[in-house]
Design a protein around this motif. Structure first.
Motif, PDB file in Angstrom:
ATOM      1  N   LYS A 252       1.010  -0.968   0.584  1.00 15.74           N
ATOM      2  CA  LYS A 252       0.002  -0.184  -0.227  1.00 15.74           C
ATOM      3  C   LYS A 252       0.921   1.288  -0.159  1.00 15.74           C
ATOM      4  N   HIS A 253       2.138   0.883   1.364  1.00 14.85           N
ATOM      5  CA  HIS A 253       3.015   2.513   1.323  1.00 14.85           C
ATOM      6  C   HIS A 253       3.633   2.371  -0.146  1.00 14.85           C
ATOM      7  N   MET A 254       3.787   1.093  -0.383  1.00 19.30           N
ATOM      8  CA  MET A 254       4.652   1.444  -2.387  1.00 19.30           C
ATOM      9  C   MET A 254       3.822   2.475  -3.250  1.00 19.30           C
ATOM     10  N   TRP A 255       2.927   2.047  -3.406  1.00 14.96           N
ATOM     11  CA  TRP A 255       1.619   2.831  -4.790  1.00 14.96           C
ATOM     12  C   TRP A 255       2.065   4.136  -4.475  1.00 14.96           C
ATOM     13  N   GLU A 256       2.252   4.748  -3.145  1.00 16.33           N
ATOM     14  CA  GLU A 256       2.301   6.407  -2.425  1.00 16.33           C
ATOM     15  C   GLU A 256       3.861   7.087  -2.232  1.00 16.33           C
ATOM     16  N   ALA A 257       4.834   5.978  -2.301  1.00 19.20           N
ATOM     17  CA  ALA A 257       5.959   6.911  -2.149  1.00 19.20           C
ATOM     18  C   ALA A 257       6.844   7.237  -3.510  1.00 19.20           C
ATOM     19  N   PRO A 258       7.076   8.610  -3.446  1.00 20.04           N
ATOM     20  CA  PRO A 258       7.650   9.327  -4.749  1.00 20.04           C
ATOM     21  C   PRO A 258       9.184   7.959  -5.135  1.00 20.04           C
ATOM     22  N   ASP A 259       9.621   7.876  -3.768  1.00 19.54           N
ATOM     23  CA  ASP A 259      11.343   7.208  -4.183  1.00 19.54           C
ATOM     24  C   ASP A 259      11.797   6.380  -3.983  1.00 19.54           C
ATOM     25  N   PHE A 260      10.239   5.567  -5.193  1.00 13.87           N
ATOM     26  CA  PHE A 260      10.787   3.887  -5.507  1.00 13.87           C
ATOM     27  C   PHE A 260      11.162   4.193  -6.652  1.00 13.87           C
ATOM     28  N   HIS A 261      12.186   3.163  -6.100  1.00 16.86           N
ATOM     29  CA  HIS A 261      13.410   2.592  -7.087  1.00 16.86           C
ATOM     30  C   HIS A 261      13.287   0.963  -7.521  1.00 16.86           C
ATOM     31  N   PHE A 262      13.208   0.586  -8.755  1.00 12.51           N
ATOM     32  CA  PHE A 262      13.600  -0.785  -8.712  1.00 12.51           C
ATOM     33  C   PHE A 262      14.333  -1.678  -9.846  1.00 12.51           C
TER      34      PHE A 262
END
Length: 362
Positions: A252-262
């Motif tokens: 749930k927090h992943m969808w809101e994270a502005p700094d998501f990196h994969f």
């Protein structure tokens, strides 16, 4: 005054900019992002890299940014604790060592602030390199004596000068996402990890427990566009749909994270790190993957050596840089493979590898 262009403003680029300015060069850094990139995993500064930071006069500041982990726990898919430790952690290793673990963006900001007189071209990228002539997507064309690719695993400079990424990349069969979330587990300078047969990861508190960094990984090779963040999020949500533990909340927090990196866990192997007046630094030339635990240290040490050799004399500088650094790089890349065999746990030979290079004095 010799002019140097650096592509990339994460760790290696700003560190190199500092040392080049120290030696009297004119330095420009171009960065695709609109500013310093937020987020990223907790990183470690070890061995000779610690000495590099001390020589920059940033040792105390580095230690003040430490994650100050007290320990870790390992849990199963139902959240039952399997074991805990107050002597080492998954992310940082031996807690009694002099190594410093801190957040990637804290170190990036520290290095950025350390160097005066560096020109930064944010929100721009190199489109062509022809000898000393460099064209940009937005800025006017300019000439530089040296061009440095410090632009990461998917280096644009490497692609333009050396060829397609496929020639140099080696996938390690693992993939990892990192992002910031609220400290929804209430961790107190602690990290908790959970592993399954295919998926797993961990959550660690950050910034004096005000938030946490989430690590979510899975095994296997997958095709993905490294610039399509929404597709990467969907892929992660699919992989962790039935993973248990705290992963539903993390997603749930992943969808809101502005700094998501994969990205994939991969290494870069090249016969040479330079061509003409172009040279590669850090992950662009010799990525070890997060499994090495040494990407940051290799970038810091590489920046110090490259700047020092350029200051010592342009003729043969790239060759000397490579001769000094390649044994250290090779050892750390091999260490990543050993860590993979250990299921991600640092090899017992870790200290020997990280201390294998004696820094020159420039």
């Amino acid at each position: 005054m010799k002019k140097v262009l650096i592509s990339g403003a994460s760790i290696g680029g700003p560190a190199l900019a500092y040392w080049l300015r120290h030696h009297g060069f004119s330095v420009t850094v171009v960065e695709r992002a609109r500013g310093l990139r937020p987020g990223g995993q907790a990183i470690d500064v070890r061995g000779p890299a610690l000495e590099v930071v001390e020589r920059m006069g940033l040792g105390d500041q580095l230690r003040s940014c430490s994650t100050n982990m007290r320990g870790m726990s390992m849990v199963d898919a139902e959240g039952n604790e399997l074991f805990s430790s107050t002597t080492r952690t998954i992310s940082g290793g031996d807690l009694s060592s002099p190594d410093v673990e801190l957040l990637r963006d804290d170190l990036a900001r520290m290095l950025f602030d350390a160097a005066d007189g560096v020109e930064y071209l944010f929100d721009d990228t190199i489109t062509s390199i022809d000898g000393t002539r460099v064209t940009f997507e937005k800025a006017a064309p300019r000439d530089f004596d040296v061009i440095v690719g410090a632009d990461g695993l998917h280096s644009n400079v490497r692609r333009l000068v050396f060829g397609p990424e496929e020639q140099f990349i080696s996938h390690l069969g693992m993939n990892l996402a990192v992002f910031t979330a609220p400290n929804f587990l209430g961790l107190d300078h602690w990290q908790t990890f959970q592993r399954g047969d295919v998926v797993g990861g961990g959550i660690m508190s950050a910034r004096s427990n005000a938030e946490c960094r989430v690590y979510m990984g899975f095994n296997g090779a997958v095709e993905f566009d490294h610039r399509d963040v929404d597709a990467q999020r969907r892929l992660l949500a699919e992989m962790f749909a039935d993973a248990g533990w705290a992963w539903p909340t993390a997603l749930k927090h992943m969808w809101e994270a502005p700094d998501f990196h994969f990205d994939s866990m991969s290494q870069i192997h090249m016969d040479t790190w330079s061509r003409g007046n172009v040279v590669l630094l850090g992950d662009a030339g010799y990525c070890g993957s997060p499994l090495s635990g040494q990407g940051t240290s290799m970038a810091l040490v590489g920046a110090y050596v490259l700047a020092g050799e350029l200051a010592a004399g342009f003729d043969g500088a790239f060759q000397r840089y490579e001769e000094i650094l390649r044994p250290y790089v090779t050892a750390n890349q091999e260490m990543a493979l050993k860590n993979r065999e250990n299921g991600g746990e640092p090899s017992e030979e870790f200290a020997e590898v990280v201390n294998s290079l004696k820094l020159p004095v420039y």
